[in-house]
Motif scaffolding. Structure first.
Motif, mmCIF file in Angstrom:
data_model
loop_
_atom_site.group_PDB
_atom_site.id
_atom_site.type_symbol
_atom_site.label_atom_id
_atom_site.label_comp_id
_atom_site.label_asym_id
_atom_site.label_seq_id
_atom_site.Cartn_x
_atom_site.Cartn_y
_atom_site.Cartn_z
ATOM 1 N N GLU A 124 0.829 -1.206 0.000
ATOM 2 C CA GLU A 124 0.000 0.000 0.000
ATOM 3 C C GLU A 124 0.867 1.261 0.000
ATOM 4 N N HIS A 125 1.962 1.236 0.730
ATOM 5 C CA HIS A 125 2.857 2.396 0.787
ATOM 6 C C HIS A 125 3.554 2.639 -0.553
ATOM 7 N N ILE A 126 3.793 1.581 -1.299
ATOM 8 C CA ILE A 126 4.379 1.746 -2.639
ATOM 9 C C ILE A 126 3.416 2.535 -3.521
ATOM 10 N N GLY A 127 2.131 2.196 -3.443
ATOM 11 C CA GLY A 127 1.134 2.929 -4.217
ATOM 12 C C GLY A 127 1.056 4.392 -3.805
ATOM 13 N N GLU A 128 1.084 4.649 -2.505
ATOM 14 C CA GLU A 128 1.069 6.039 -2.022
ATOM 15 C C GLU A 128 2.308 6.790 -2.493
ATOM 16 N N TYR A 129 3.467 6.139 -2.381
ATOM 17 C CA TYR A 129 4.719 6.761 -2.827
ATOM 18 C C TYR A 129 4.632 7.148 -4.302
ATOM 19 N N ALA A 130 4.126 6.218 -5.113
ATOM 20 C CA ALA A 130 4.062 6.467 -6.557
ATOM 21 C C ALA A 130 3.114 7.627 -6.866
ATOM 22 N N ARG A 131 1.946 7.654 -6.215
ATOM 23 C CA ARG A 131 1.001 8.744 -6.474
ATOM 24 C C ARG A 131 1.568 10.095 -6.035
ATOM 25 N N TYR A 132 2.180 10.152 -4.851
ATOM 26 C CA TYR A 132 2.774 11.408 -4.381
ATOM 27 C C TYR A 132 3.931 11.847 -5.277
ATOM 28 N N HIS A 133 4.747 10.899 -5.687
ATOM 29 C CA HIS A 133 5.897 11.225 -6.534
ATOM 30 C C HIS A 133 5.442 11.821 -7.858
ATOM 31 N N THR A 134 4.444 11.188 -8.483
ATOM 32 C CA THR A 134 3.964 11.714 -9.763
ATOM 33 C C THR A 134 3.309 13.073 -9.597
ATOM 34 N N TYR A 135 2.630 13.272 -8.488
ATOM 35 C CA TYR A 135 1.959 14.560 -8.258
ATOM 36 C C TYR A 135 2.971 15.685 -8.063
ATOM 37 N N PHE A 136 3.987 15.454 -7.220
ATOM 38 C CA PHE A 136 4.929 16.522 -6.897
ATOM 39 C C PHE A 136 5.996 16.743 -7.968
ATOM 40 N N THR A 137 6.366 15.718 -8.696
ATOM 41 C CA THR A 137 7.373 15.899 -9.742
ATOM 42 C C THR A 137 6.751 16.121 -11.113
ATOM 43 N N ASN A 138 5.442 15.883 -11.203
ATOM 44 C CA ASN A 138 4.711 16.022 -12.456
ATOM 45 C C ASN A 138 5.303 15.145 -13.564
ATOM 46 N N SER A 139 5.802 13.985 -13.171
ATOM 47 C CA SER A 139 6.344 13.038 -14.152
ATOM 48 C C SER A 139 5.779 11.647 -13.860
ATOM 49 N N PRO A 140 5.384 10.920 -14.899
ATOM 50 C CA PRO A 140 4.784 9.600 -14.706
ATOM 51 C C PRO A 140 5.799 8.553 -14.245
ATOM 52 N N LEU A 141 5.279 7.564 -13.538
ATOM 53 C CA LEU A 141 6.093 6.437 -13.068
ATOM 54 C C LEU A 141 5.551 5.143 -13.636
ATOM 55 N N VAL A 142 6.434 4.148 -13.710
ATOM 56 C CA VAL A 142 6.047 2.798 -14.097
ATOM 57 C C VAL A 142 6.407 1.868 -12.940
ATOM 58 N N PRO A 156 0.461 11.922 -13.505
ATOM 59 C CA PRO A 156 -0.083 12.987 -12.654
ATOM 60 C C PRO A 156 -1.568 13.274 -12.931
ATOM 61 N N LYS A 157 -1.998 13.123 -14.174
ATOM 62 C CA LYS A 157 -3.393 13.417 -14.524
ATOM 63 C C LYS A 157 -4.327 12.282 -14.113
ATOM 64 N N GLU A 158 -3.871 11.055 -14.289
ATOM 65 C CA GLU A 158 -4.670 9.879 -13.922
ATOM 66 C C GLU A 158 -4.038 9.255 -12.689
ATOM 67 N N ASN A 159 -4.297 9.843 -11.557
ATOM 68 C CA ASN A 159 -3.624 9.456 -10.315
ATOM 69 C C ASN A 159 -4.548 8.618 -9.430
ATOM 70 N N GLN A 160 -5.339 7.752 -10.046
ATOM 71 C CA GLN A 160 -6.291 6.929 -9.306
ATOM 72 C C GLN A 160 -5.670 5.574 -8.942
ATOM 73 N N PRO A 161 -6.071 5.004 -7.813
ATOM 74 C CA PRO A 161 -5.561 3.670 -7.452
ATOM 75 C C PRO A 161 -5.951 2.631 -8.504
ATOM 76 N N GLN A 162 -5.061 1.662 -8.693
ATOM 77 C CA GLN A 162 -5.300 0.591 -9.658
ATOM 78 C C GLN A 162 -5.232 -0.748 -8.931
ATOM 79 N N THR A 163 -5.904 -1.731 -9.491
ATOM 80 C CA THR A 163 -5.972 -3.052 -8.869
ATOM 81 C C THR A 163 -4.730 -3.874 -9.206
ATOM 82 N N VAL A 164 -4.166 -4.494 -8.180
ATOM 83 C CA VAL A 164 -3.018 -5.385 -8.346
ATOM 84 C C VAL A 164 -3.381 -6.725 -7.726
ATOM 85 N N SER A 165 -3.138 -7.798 -8.457
ATOM 86 C CA SER A 165 -3.402 -9.131 -7.911
ATOM 87 C C SER A 165 -2.095 -9.750 -7.441
ATOM 88 N N PHE A 166 -2.198 -10.609 -6.430
ATOM 89 C CA PHE A 166 -1.032 -11.289 -5.884
ATOM 90 C C PHE A 166 -1.459 -12.630 -5.308
#
Length: 128
Positions: free
Chosen positions: A49-67, A106-116
């Motif tokens: 869950e923290h990885i998802g939060e990190y990714a969303r915050y990072h994309t928002y503040f740096t305005n650059s997409p992550l993979v 940054p524009k599509e910063n919605q949570p996505q489903t991950v299976s495990f």
């Protein structure tokens, strides 16, 4: 005939105590291992869950997409512009992921489903 008054335990008493301790450990240790596995599983879920939060915050503040790349027991977080540069690497011991890539912009910063897969072999999903 003199009787010495030496205080101490007899060999039989010591053996009985060792046998009782062995029986107690044989009952407690398997349950303790199950608890350790549950704690590890819950900790890894929180980490996910923290990885998802990190990714969303990072994309928002740096305005650059992550993979976010999922591969078996490893997650790699990379910049979309510079895919060869890994920003973060996460190793998991109890969770297994199918090979997948998530793109977080940054524009599509919605949570996505991950299976495990859990340690018991169950398939589960989480919003990341």
């Amino acid at each position: 005939m003199s009787h010495s008054k030496v205080k101490g335990f007899t060999l039989i008493e010591l053996l009985i105590v060792l046998v009782l301790m062995g029986l107690a450990l044989s009952i407690v240790l398997p349950n303790l291992q199950k608890q350790v596995d549950k704690i590890r599983f819950k900790g890894e879920l929180q980490r996910l869950e923290h990885i998802g939060e990190y990714a969303r915050y990072h994309t928002y503040f740096t305005n650059s997409p992550l993979v976010i790349k999922f591969n078996d027991k490893q997650i790699l977080v990379t910049s979309e512009e510079q895919k060869d540069i890994v920003l973060r690497t996460f190793e998991f011991k109890s969770l297994t992921f199918p090979s997948k890539e998530l793109r977080i912009t940054p524009k599509e910063n919605q949570p996505q489903t991950v299976s495990f897969t859990t340690p018991k072999g169950e398939q589960q999903e989480i919003l990341l």
